[in-house]
Design a protein around this motif. Structure first.
Motif, short mmCIF file in Angstrom:
data_model
loop_
_atom_site.label_atom_id
_atom_site.label_comp_id
_atom_site.label_asym_id
_atom_site.label_seq_id
_atom_site.Cartn_x
_atom_site.Cartn_y
_atom_site.Cartn_z
N GLY A 8 11.58 -0.02 6.27
CA GLY A 8 11.60 0.65 6.55
C GLY A 8 9.99 0.81 7.95
N PRO A 9 9.56 1.41 8.38
CA PRO A 9 8.68 1.29 9.34
C PRO A 9 7.43 1.02 8.14
CG PRO A 9 8.84 3.57 9.57
CD PRO A 9 9.76 2.99 8.67
N SER A 10 7.20 0.12 7.63
CA SER A 10 6.23 -0.30 6.73
C SER A 10 5.72 -2.01 6.53
CB SER A 10 6.00 0.76 5.86
OG SER A 10 7.36 -0.23 4.15
N ALA A 11 4.54 -2.25 6.32
CA ALA A 11 4.12 -3.71 6.04
C ALA A 11 3.71 -3.60 4.66
CB ALA A 11 3.22 -4.38 7.30
N LEU A 12 3.16 -4.80 4.13
CA LEU A 12 2.29 -5.10 2.54
C LEU A 12 0.97 -5.96 3.39
CD1 LEU A 12 2.12 -4.61 -0.22
CD2 LEU A 12 3.50 -6.81 0.33
N ALA A 13 -0.13 -6.03 3.24
CA ALA A 13 -1.07 -6.39 3.88
C ALA A 13 -1.65 -7.17 2.12
CB ALA A 13 -2.38 -5.88 3.99
N ILE A 14 -1.86 -8.65 2.45
CA ILE A 14 -2.12 -9.30 1.10
C ILE A 14 -3.20 -10.08 1.34
CG2 ILE A 14 -1.63 -10.88 -0.76
CD1 ILE A 14 1.00 -10.33 -0.13
N THR A 15 -4.39 -9.78 0.91
CA THR A 15 -5.50 -10.02 0.55
C THR A 15 -6.41 -10.80 -0.33
OG1 THR A 15 -6.96 -8.53 0.24
CG2 THR A 15 -6.41 -8.28 2.67
N SER A 16 -7.58 -11.78 -0.48
CA SER A 16 -7.75 -12.45 -1.60
C SER A 16 -8.19 -10.51 -2.95
CB SER A 16 -9.19 -11.84 -2.18
OG SER A 16 -10.20 -12.27 -0.78
N GLY A 17 -8.60 -9.25 -1.88
CA GLY A 17 -8.76 -8.30 -2.51
C GLY A 17 -7.21 -7.32 -3.44
N GLY A 18 -6.24 -7.03 -3.36
CA GLY A 18 -5.39 -7.07 -3.70
C GLY A 18 -4.04 -6.38 -2.63
N ARG A 19 -3.49 -6.20 -2.75
CA ARG A 19 -2.34 -5.82 -1.82
C ARG A 19 -2.34 -4.51 -1.34
NH1 ARG A 19 2.42 -8.96 -3.46
NH2 ARG A 19 2.14 -10.35 -4.58
N TYR A 20 -1.84 -4.42 0.30
CA TYR A 20 -1.95 -3.08 0.57
C TYR A 20 -0.68 -2.54 1.15
CZ TYR A 20 -6.64 -4.10 -0.43
OH TYR A 20 -8.04 -4.28 -0.99
N LYS A 21 -0.42 -1.12 1.01
CA LYS A 21 1.05 -0.80 2.09
C LYS A 21 0.32 0.11 3.12
CE LYS A 21 2.95 0.79 -2.20
NZ LYS A 21 3.85 1.24 -2.96
N LEU A 22 1.45 -0.95 4.08
CA LEU A 22 0.58 -0.21 5.75
C LEU A 22 1.48 0.33 5.93
CD1 LEU A 22 -1.22 -3.80 6.52
CD2 LEU A 22 -2.63 -1.41 5.93
N PRO A 23 1.44 1.37 6.92
CA PRO A 23 0.29 1.79 7.05
C PRO A 23 -0.51 2.74 6.30
CG PRO A 23 1.62 3.47 8.31
CD PRO A 23 2.66 2.27 7.21
N GLN A 24 0.07 3.25 5.28
CA GLN A 24 -0.37 4.10 4.49
C GLN A 24 -1.80 3.65 3.74
OE1 GLN A 24 2.65 2.79 3.76
NE2 GLN A 24 4.48 4.48 2.95
N GLU A 25 -2.39 3.08 3.34
CA GLU A 25 -2.74 2.34 2.58
C GLU A 25 -4.21 1.56 3.64
OE1 GLU A 25 -2.32 1.89 -1.86
OE2 GLU A 25 -1.52 0.52 -0.42
N SER A 26 -4.00 2.09 4.88
CA SER A 26 -5.45 1.32 5.72
C SER A 26 -6.64 2.13 5.44
CB SER A 26 -4.20 2.45 7.08
OG SER A 26 -4.89 4.16 7.50
N THR A 27 -7.41 2.46 5.14
CA THR A 27 -8.61 3.10 4.75
C THR A 27 -9.09 2.12 3.69
OG1 THR A 27 -8.66 5.37 4.20
CG2 THR A 27 -8.96 5.34 5.78
N LYS A 28 -8.25 1.82 2.60
CA LYS A 28 -8.32 1.39 1.79
C LYS A 28 -8.13 -0.41 1.60
CE LYS A 28 -5.66 3.42 -2.04
NZ LYS A 28 -4.75 3.25 -2.95
N LEU A 29 -7.70 -0.72 3.08
CA LEU A 29 -8.13 -2.30 2.95
C LEU A 29 -8.77 -2.48 4.22
CD1 LEU A 29 -7.04 -5.11 3.75
CD2 LEU A 29 -5.12 -4.29 5.59
#
Length: 119
Positions: A8-29
């Protein structure tokens, strides 16, 4: 940061600080103070779904560290951070710009140029 395409229209951003669902968790990232967090998240989702993208997209940007440039050069630009996403456009005061929001996207400038061209 690694961006992994998701269904679907989503992605997962992985950083040293965690995993973030995009676009839903944009402000967390990107943080509550990022002026374009939603737009940047949407752009990263689009990049991850581009036909020429692989399964993962690598970025040298990190929310808690200095950015890393993968090429040997004197600097880099165009990361998703709040400073890199600011720009400016010098336009005549009567330019037919849609001013429905406080910022312009490239497509807004393109639409303005087409409206100007077509009269």
């Amino acid at each position: 940061m690694v961006i992994v395409r998701q269904p679907g229209p989503s992605a997962l951003a992985i950083t040293s600080g965690g995993r973030y669902k995009l676009p839903q968790e944009s402000t967390k990232l990107f943080g509550d103070d990022h002026p374009f967090a939603d737009e940047v998240a949407t752009d990263l989702v689009r990049v991850s779904h581009h036909r020429d993208s692989g399964k993962m997209v690598l970025s040298g940007w990190s929310p808690d560290r200095l950015p890393v440039s993968f090429a040997i050069q004197a600097g880099a630009h165009a990361g998703p951070g709040p400073i890199e996403t600011h720009g400016f456009a010098l336009l005549p005061s009567d330019a037919p710009v849609n001013r429905s929001k406080s910022f312009l996207r490239p497509k807004d400038l393109r639409s303005t140029a087409i409206r100007f061209r077509d009269g």
